[in-house]
Design a protein around this motif. Sequence first.
Motif, short mmCIF file in Angstrom:
data_model
loop_
_atom_site.label_atom_id
_atom_site.label_comp_id
_atom_site.label_asym_id
_atom_site.label_seq_id
_atom_site.Cartn_x
_atom_site.Cartn_y
_atom_site.Cartn_z
N GLU A 145 29.56 -56.58 49.89
CA GLU A 145 28.88 -55.49 50.60
C GLU A 145 27.46 -55.89 50.99
O GLU A 145 27.04 -55.67 52.14
CB GLU A 145 28.84 -54.24 49.73
CG GLU A 145 28.10 -53.09 50.42
CD GLU A 145 28.11 -51.80 49.63
OE1 GLU A 145 27.29 -50.91 49.95
OE2 GLU A 145 28.92 -51.67 48.68
N ASP A 146 26.72 -56.48 50.07
CA ASP A 146 25.35 -56.87 50.37
C ASP A 146 25.29 -57.90 51.50
O ASP A 146 24.44 -57.80 52.39
CB ASP A 146 24.70 -57.45 49.11
CG ASP A 146 23.26 -57.89 49.36
OD1 ASP A 146 22.42 -57.02 49.62
OD2 ASP A 146 22.99 -59.11 49.31
N SER A 147 26.22 -58.85 51.49
CA SER A 147 26.24 -59.88 52.53
C SER A 147 26.56 -59.28 53.89
O SER A 147 25.94 -59.63 54.91
CB SER A 147 27.26 -60.97 52.18
OG SER A 147 26.97 -61.57 50.93
N LEU A 148 27.51 -58.36 53.93
CA LEU A 148 27.85 -57.70 55.19
C LEU A 148 26.71 -56.81 55.68
O LEU A 148 26.46 -56.72 56.89
CB LEU A 148 29.13 -56.87 55.02
CG LEU A 148 30.42 -57.69 54.89
CD1 LEU A 148 31.57 -56.81 54.42
CD2 LEU A 148 30.78 -58.35 56.22
N ARG A 149 26.01 -56.17 54.77
CA ARG A 149 24.85 -55.37 55.16
C ARG A 149 23.75 -56.25 55.74
O ARG A 149 23.15 -55.92 56.77
CB ARG A 149 24.31 -54.57 53.97
CG ARG A 149 25.18 -53.38 53.57
CD ARG A 149 24.50 -52.53 52.52
NE ARG A 149 25.34 -51.42 52.09
CZ ARG A 149 25.45 -50.27 52.75
NH1 ARG A 149 24.78 -50.09 53.88
NH2 ARG A 149 26.24 -49.30 52.29
N ARG A 150 23.47 -57.35 55.09
CA ARG A 150 22.42 -58.26 55.58
C ARG A 150 22.78 -58.85 56.93
O ARG A 150 21.90 -59.14 57.74
CB ARG A 150 22.19 -59.38 54.56
CG ARG A 150 21.59 -58.90 53.24
CD ARG A 150 21.52 -60.02 52.24
NE ARG A 150 20.50 -61.01 52.59
CZ ARG A 150 20.44 -62.22 52.04
NH1 ARG A 150 21.35 -62.61 51.16
NH2 ARG A 150 19.48 -63.06 52.41
N ALA A 151 24.08 -59.02 57.18
CA ALA A 151 24.53 -59.55 58.47
C ALA A 151 24.68 -58.46 59.52
O ALA A 151 25.11 -58.73 60.65
CB ALA A 151 25.87 -60.27 58.30
N GLY A 152 24.34 -57.23 59.18
CA GLY A 152 24.39 -56.13 60.13
C GLY A 152 25.80 -55.71 60.51
O GLY A 152 26.01 -55.17 61.60
N LEU A 153 26.76 -55.89 59.59
CA LEU A 153 28.16 -55.63 59.92
C LEU A 153 28.80 -54.55 59.05
O LEU A 153 29.87 -54.04 59.41
CB LEU A 153 28.95 -56.95 59.80
CG LEU A 153 30.37 -57.00 60.33
CD1 LEU A 153 30.44 -56.62 61.80
CD2 LEU A 153 30.98 -58.39 60.11
N TRP A 154 28.18 -54.18 57.95
CA TRP A 154 28.82 -53.28 56.99
C TRP A 154 29.26 -51.96 57.62
O TRP A 154 30.38 -51.50 57.39
CB TRP A 154 27.88 -53.02 55.82
CG TRP A 154 28.40 -52.00 54.85
CD1 TRP A 154 28.00 -50.71 54.70
CD2 TRP A 154 29.45 -52.21 53.88
NE1 TRP A 154 28.71 -50.09 53.70
CE2 TRP A 154 29.61 -50.98 53.19
CE3 TRP A 154 30.25 -53.29 53.54
CZ2 TRP A 154 30.55 -50.82 52.18
CZ3 TRP A 154 31.19 -53.14 52.52
CH2 TRP A 154 31.33 -51.91 51.86
N ASN A 155 28.40 -51.33 58.39
CA ASN A 155 28.73 -50.02 58.95
C ASN A 155 29.93 -50.07 59.89
O ASN A 155 30.62 -49.07 60.08
CB ASN A 155 27.53 -49.44 59.70
CG ASN A 155 26.41 -49.02 58.76
OD1 ASN A 155 26.64 -48.82 57.57
ND2 ASN A 155 25.20 -48.91 59.28
N GLU A 156 30.19 -51.23 60.47
CA GLU A 156 31.30 -51.38 61.41
C GLU A 156 32.62 -51.75 60.73
O GLU A 156 33.70 -51.52 61.31
CB GLU A 156 30.96 -52.44 62.46
CG GLU A 156 29.76 -52.07 63.32
CD GLU A 156 29.27 -53.23 64.16
OE1 GLU A 156 30.12 -53.93 64.76
OE2 GLU A 156 28.05 -53.47 64.21
N VAL A 157 32.56 -52.31 59.53
CA VAL A 157 33.80 -52.83 58.92
C VAL A 157 34.08 -52.29 57.53
O VAL A 157 35.09 -52.67 56.93
CB VAL A 157 33.78 -54.38 58.86
CG1 VAL A 157 33.61 -54.98 60.24
CG2 VAL A 157 32.70 -54.90 57.91
#
Length: 276
Positions: A145-157
């Motif tokens: 989750e943290d990695s996806l958030r830092r990559a700006g992708l969490w909200n989309e996936v």
Amino acid sequence: MSTTNEATVSSEQSLAALPAPSAALATEGVSAWFGDHKVLERVSLAFPLGEVTALIGPSGCGKSTYLRILNRMHEMIRGAALAGKVLLADQDIYDPSVRPAEVRKRIGMVFQKPNPFPAMTVYDNVASGLKLSGMKVADRDAVVEDSLRRAGLWNEVHNRLRSPGGALSGGQQQRLCIARSLAVNPDVLLMDEPCSALDPTSTRRIEDTIAELAGQVTIVIVTHNMQQAARVSRSCAFFLASEGSPGHIVEAGPTEQIFGDPHDARTADYVHGRFG
């Protein structure tokens, strides 16, 4: 740009045990060959901690080769050779005591074309970075989750974590690759034209991600887009090669200076589109 002072390091010391230097990464007199063909000539450059540095210059001037040298991918090419030093935490990453896998864990790479594992889920794509590097974590879900958030992708996936990574759009796949690299918490992230295959909207999202990561990780980006280099970087290095002359740095310094008041006329001509 400043340069780091060379330090003598015991061969028994690991990269992880060394204190942080003033620059995250630096090269001293790096030259490179493919067989008998010399492609880079004595490149010395330092990358400030937590900043974005853009490598610019015409095609064929050695930028991508130099980028691959920074995490020991150059040596994987048959006939490739190297001289000079690449310093991480003041230790030469090409020292025989340093394992390439350890280098690539601390110096990640994002390629021009998104390369997620297409049949692997979004979650497993990110977690694969941990597996490939041999890292053990107490809470894998939190790291993903943290990695996806830092990559700006969490909200989309976040509702699609069990869907194949190959089902994402091109821009999302590139950010997934960024998340995969971030999962191992690298010191440096190398990006080789990460937006060249993307549409303007996806490019903007990648640039937003780079801006958010600045300060957390040192980023080195190769780009042919001068507007992008001016937007995302704080420092620039202008590479140039000519017939019979290998790639070398013409000028390096703060981005504002390189674009606004360069010292070399060739730099001004290139950033203003008069050649290249």
